[in-house]
Structures are given as C-alpha cells and as structure tokens.
Design a protein around this motif. Structure first.
Motif, mmCIF file in Angstrom:
data_model
loop_
_atom_site.group_PDB
_atom_site.id
_atom_site.type_symbol
_atom_site.label_atom_id
_atom_site.label_comp_id
_atom_site.label_asym_id
_atom_site.label_seq_id
_atom_site.Cartn_x
_atom_site.Cartn_y
_atom_site.Cartn_z
ATOM 1 N N VAL A 68 24.029 -34.738 3.116
ATOM 2 C CA VAL A 68 24.133 -35.750 2.063
ATOM 3 C C VAL A 68 24.837 -35.132 0.863
ATOM 4 N N VAL A 69 25.896 -35.759 0.436
ATOM 5 C CA VAL A 69 26.684 -35.233 -0.686
ATOM 6 C C VAL A 69 25.869 -35.328 -1.966
ATOM 7 N N ALA A 70 25.679 -34.192 -2.614
ATOM 8 C CA ALA A 70 24.908 -34.142 -3.857
ATOM 9 C C ALA A 70 25.809 -34.019 -5.085
ATOM 10 N N GLU A 71 26.939 -33.319 -4.925
ATOM 11 C CA GLU A 71 27.824 -33.086 -6.080
ATOM 12 C C GLU A 71 29.236 -32.812 -5.587
ATOM 13 N N VAL A 72 30.200 -33.295 -6.336
ATOM 14 C CA VAL A 72 31.617 -33.042 -6.041
ATOM 15 C C VAL A 72 32.279 -32.551 -7.320
ATOM 16 N N THR A 73 32.947 -31.411 -7.240
ATOM 17 C CA THR A 73 33.670 -30.884 -8.396
ATOM 18 C C THR A 73 35.101 -30.570 -7.987
ATOM 19 N N ARG A 74 36.000 -30.850 -8.884
ATOM 20 C CA ARG A 74 37.399 -30.562 -8.589
ATOM 21 C C ARG A 74 37.700 -29.100 -8.851
ATOM 22 N N MET A 75 38.382 -28.471 -7.896
ATOM 23 C CA MET A 75 38.787 -27.082 -8.028
ATOM 24 C C MET A 75 40.274 -27.043 -8.340
ATOM 25 N N HIS A 76 40.736 -25.883 -8.780
ATOM 26 C CA HIS A 76 42.169 -25.725 -8.995
ATOM 27 C C HIS A 76 42.852 -25.679 -7.648
ATOM 28 N N GLY A 77 43.705 -26.660 -7.366
ATOM 29 C CA GLY A 77 44.341 -26.748 -6.057
ATOM 30 C C GLY A 77 45.813 -26.435 -6.060
ATOM 31 N N GLY A 78 46.328 -25.926 -7.175
ATOM 32 C CA GLY A 78 47.741 -25.587 -7.210
ATOM 33 C C GLY A 78 48.599 -26.806 -7.484
ATOM 34 N N ALA A 79 49.867 -26.701 -7.110
ATOM 35 C CA ALA A 79 50.843 -27.726 -7.461
ATOM 36 C C ALA A 79 51.062 -28.752 -6.368
ATOM 37 N N MET A 106 27.738 -39.138 -15.798
ATOM 38 C CA MET A 106 29.036 -38.538 -15.490
ATOM 39 C C MET A 106 29.728 -39.379 -14.417
ATOM 40 N N GLY A 107 31.015 -39.673 -14.616
ATOM 41 C CA GLY A 107 31.751 -40.498 -13.678
ATOM 42 C C GLY A 107 32.064 -39.759 -12.389
ATOM 43 N N TRP A 108 32.371 -40.539 -11.378
ATOM 44 C CA TRP A 108 32.725 -39.988 -10.069
ATOM 45 C C TRP A 108 34.156 -39.489 -10.106
ATOM 46 N N THR A 109 34.367 -38.251 -9.719
ATOM 47 C CA THR A 109 35.702 -37.660 -9.743
ATOM 48 C C THR A 109 36.068 -37.190 -8.351
ATOM 49 N N CYS A 110 36.753 -38.057 -7.609
ATOM 50 C CA CYS A 110 37.192 -37.693 -6.267
ATOM 51 C C CYS A 110 38.189 -38.737 -5.787
ATOM 52 N N HIS A 111 39.103 -38.349 -4.923
ATOM 53 C CA HIS A 111 40.055 -39.289 -4.343
ATOM 54 C C HIS A 111 39.369 -40.341 -3.479
ATOM 55 N N LEU A 112 38.302 -39.948 -2.790
ATOM 56 C CA LEU A 112 37.521 -40.878 -1.984
ATOM 57 C C LEU A 112 36.353 -41.391 -2.815
ATOM 58 N N ASP A 113 36.045 -42.690 -2.680
ATOM 59 C CA ASP A 113 34.882 -43.150 -3.431
ATOM 60 C C ASP A 113 33.615 -42.585 -2.800
ATOM 61 N N GLN A 114 32.509 -42.729 -3.511
ATOM 62 C CA GLN A 114 31.287 -42.021 -3.138
ATOM 63 C C GLN A 114 30.797 -42.416 -1.746
ATOM 64 N N ALA A 115 30.818 -43.690 -1.446
ATOM 65 C CA ALA A 115 30.333 -44.154 -0.141
ATOM 66 C C ALA A 115 31.233 -43.678 0.982
ATOM 67 N N ASP A 116 32.541 -43.714 0.753
ATOM 68 C CA ASP A 116 33.480 -43.289 1.792
ATOM 69 C C ASP A 116 33.381 -41.791 2.053
ATOM 70 N N LEU A 117 33.200 -41.009 0.986
ATOM 71 C CA LEU A 117 33.067 -39.567 1.174
ATOM 72 C C LEU A 117 31.788 -39.251 1.951
ATOM 73 N N GLN A 118 30.697 -39.931 1.599
ATOM 74 C CA GLN A 118 29.457 -39.700 2.320
ATOM 75 C C GLN A 118 29.594 -40.068 3.800
ATOM 76 N N GLU A 119 30.242 -41.186 4.068
ATOM 77 C CA GLU A 119 30.449 -41.601 5.458
ATOM 78 C C GLU A 119 31.294 -40.572 6.209
ATOM 79 N N TYR A 143 43.104 -45.274 2.393
ATOM 80 C CA TYR A 143 43.710 -44.384 1.408
ATOM 81 C C TYR A 143 45.118 -43.983 1.857
ATOM 82 N N PRO A 144 46.070 -43.966 0.931
ATOM 83 C CA PRO A 144 47.471 -43.669 1.285
ATOM 84 C C PRO A 144 47.802 -42.182 1.275
ATOM 85 N N PHE A 145 46.888 -41.363 1.757
ATOM 86 C CA PHE A 145 47.108 -39.919 1.776
ATOM 87 C C PHE A 145 46.274 -39.310 2.889
#
Length: 330
Positions: A25-36, A1-14, A112-114
C-alpha cells in the motif's frame, strides 16, 4: 500536502498492487532528482518496502526538441524501450543496475500519454561522495570496483555499433562520423549565444574535420554507458556500484566513454585508465564533449532547468575547455 506524481493516487496504488501484490500500500511519494530526460519518484509502502517510479514524459524533457527532430528512432537515447533493452543486457551480463519490476508502455488507449516503470530502489550514495572520500581505503575500494565494472562492460565487443539488440537497425558509416555531425550541430547552437566561440567557429570546424581525418577504420566496438559520470553511479553501503540512467548505453567506440570519464572523474580517472585506446579518437571525442556539453548547459539554462547555476557553470566550464583546446592545437 498535495499529491505530487504523474499518476493519480488511485492509479498508482492499482499499479503497485498489480506489480507487487495487494500487500503493498503506497504510503508516501516523493519526487527525486531525475536529471534532464525523465522524472523519478520514490515510493514508500506502509510495509516498509521502497521502490522507484520512472516516468518518461517527453513534455518534461529538456531536450524534447532534439528528440522530436531525431530522424532515426533507433538512435534515440531517450525512453522506456531503450531503458528496458539496456537493463536486460546489463543484468544478463552481470553488470549491476537496478532491477526492472515492470514497464508500462502507453498506447492510444492508455490513460496517460507517457511510459512509466517500477524499478528497484538502491539505498546508497552517488559515486560523487567517494571521489574525494576522506578515507583513502574506502575511495580505493569503491573506485577500483567501479573501474573493474567498466572494464568488464567495455570488454563485451561486437563488429557493429549501436543498440544491444541488433534488430534495432544498423548504420553503415563509422560511428565517429555521427559524433562529427553532432559536434557541428551543437556548435551551431553555441555560436548563437557565446561570442568568443562564435569568433572561432571556422577554426573549430577545421579542427574537427582534421581530427576526424586522422581516425582509422575499426570493426570492434565495446559496450558503453554513454554518459558515465559519478552522478550516474549509485554505491551501496557494501561498496557495490550500480549504473543508473542507462538509456543511452550501446556498442560504440570506448574512447567516447573514456574521454567522458576523464572529464567527470578528474584525478580519479586513474582508476579507469586502460591500455589500447586510440589517441586520435581520444582527441576527437574530447573536443566533441567540450562542444556538446557547452551546448547542453546553454540549452538547460534557456529551457528552465531548475538548477540554473549548474547549467551556467556547465556551459561556462566547457566553453573554456573548448577555447583552451583551440589555443593548444597545432
């Protein structure tokens, strides 16, 4: 399964280690409904800890055009700065909202530009699950608590409207005039796509102007959420309501909030009905919401919102409300 996050895996862990410690230690990242207006990820750590990552990525905001054209940045309900300020104010005043662990504001040197933030994860259901709960006692408990929270929030008042930090700037004109301008702007979008409302454009403008003319001046404003529907309240298993999506909170006419509560909670609005609301403001803000939500639904539909059925039903429902308002107006 591909990585799904705005931050790459190493950056998110850091980032998680920097904020929470090396034991996380980050084990799993899932996208939630965040609205508009923001993207939300649920982060599971291998020690069982769960938190949330908020990302304010303007390129993924369905109202980025309106934000880009906003002249007064102090009035923007979008972004990390508004979230941080409102989160601090709410928690300082005893109003439950998820804790902010850390906020990262992007600069020219940022990768990251956000902006993004780590936020407390609240285990629970949205208040939608309790509006029609089969156990009346449970429904009463949750909605009475929420009603008390809203009343307490609105009871915090001051003489100027706007953001909780007075240094954020102030406007001299009455706050309802901002909403008059907004209603006319949203109507200009609606008439491009809705023939029945287009046929009543001039009538709607006349009604808006007449409603505004009936509103007396005011020097006291309550603190409101700004978009308080049952989907913006999380309820824990102990029936504690937490406010989320708080970027638009500010001091404003409380009638703006109450007309929105009427729309979103329906019959359950009886739990929130206070005394002392201005009937002229209530009428004005009701029509404002009808027009604004018709426009908002259309914009979501036209801009690729992932739930087009919801977007269409939102615009259709409030278009009907708008037309009914015209029919009943005398």
């Amino acid at each position: 399964m591909g990585w799904t996050c705005h931050l790459d895996q190493a950056d998110l862990q850091e980032y998680v280690e920097k904020v929470l410690g090396t034991g996380y230690v980050v084990a799993e990242v899932t996208r939630m409904h965040g609205g508009a207006q923001k993207v939300v990820y649920k982060i599971h750590c291998d020690n069982g800890f769960v938190c949330v990552l908020y990302v304010w990525d303007l390129t993924m905001n369905y109202f980025q055009e309106e934000i880009a054209n906003e002249h007064d940045v102090h009035e923007r309900p979008f972004g990390a700065h508004s979230f941080e300020m409102n989160n601090r104010w709410l928690r300082e005043h005893g109003i439950l909202t998820p804790a902010l662990y850390d906020l990262h504001v992007h600069t020219k040197q940022s990768r990251y530009p956000f902006d993004y933030a780590l936020v407390e994860y609240i285990e629970g259901q949205k208040a939608e699950a309790y509006v029609q709960h089969p156990d009346q006692r449970v429904q009463d408990e949750v909605l009475e608590r929420l009603g008390d929270m809203i009343a307490g929030m609105h009871a915090h008042q001051r003489q100027i409207y706007g953001k909780s930090d007075p240094s954020e700037g102030r406007r001299q004109e009455p706050c309802h005039l901002m909403q008059l301008d907004n209603a006319k702007e949203q109507l200009s979008y609606v008439v491009l796509h809705h023939a029945a409302i287009r046929d009543h454009h001039d009538r709607l403008i006349a009604i808006l102007n007449e409603l505004e003319s009936r509103i007396d001046s005011r020097k006291r404003y309550g603190y409101i959420h700004g978009e308080l529907g049952p989907d913006h309240v999380l309820v824990t298993e102990r029936f504690e309501p937490y406010l989320i999506d708080i970027e638009g909170a500010q001091f404003f006419d409380t009638e703006h909030e109450h007309t929105f509560l009427e729309l979103r909670f329906g019959e359950s609005y009886r739990y929130f009905r206070p005394t002392g609301l201005d009937p002229n403001r209530m009428l004005f803000y009701r029509l404002h919401h009808y027009i604004s939500l018709t426009s908002g639904g259309l914009k979501l539909l036209h801009r690729g919102f992932p739930d087009p059925v919801f977007a269409r039903s939102l615009s259709d429902y409030h278009a009907r409300n708008t037309l009914r308002f015209i029919e009943e107006w005398r």
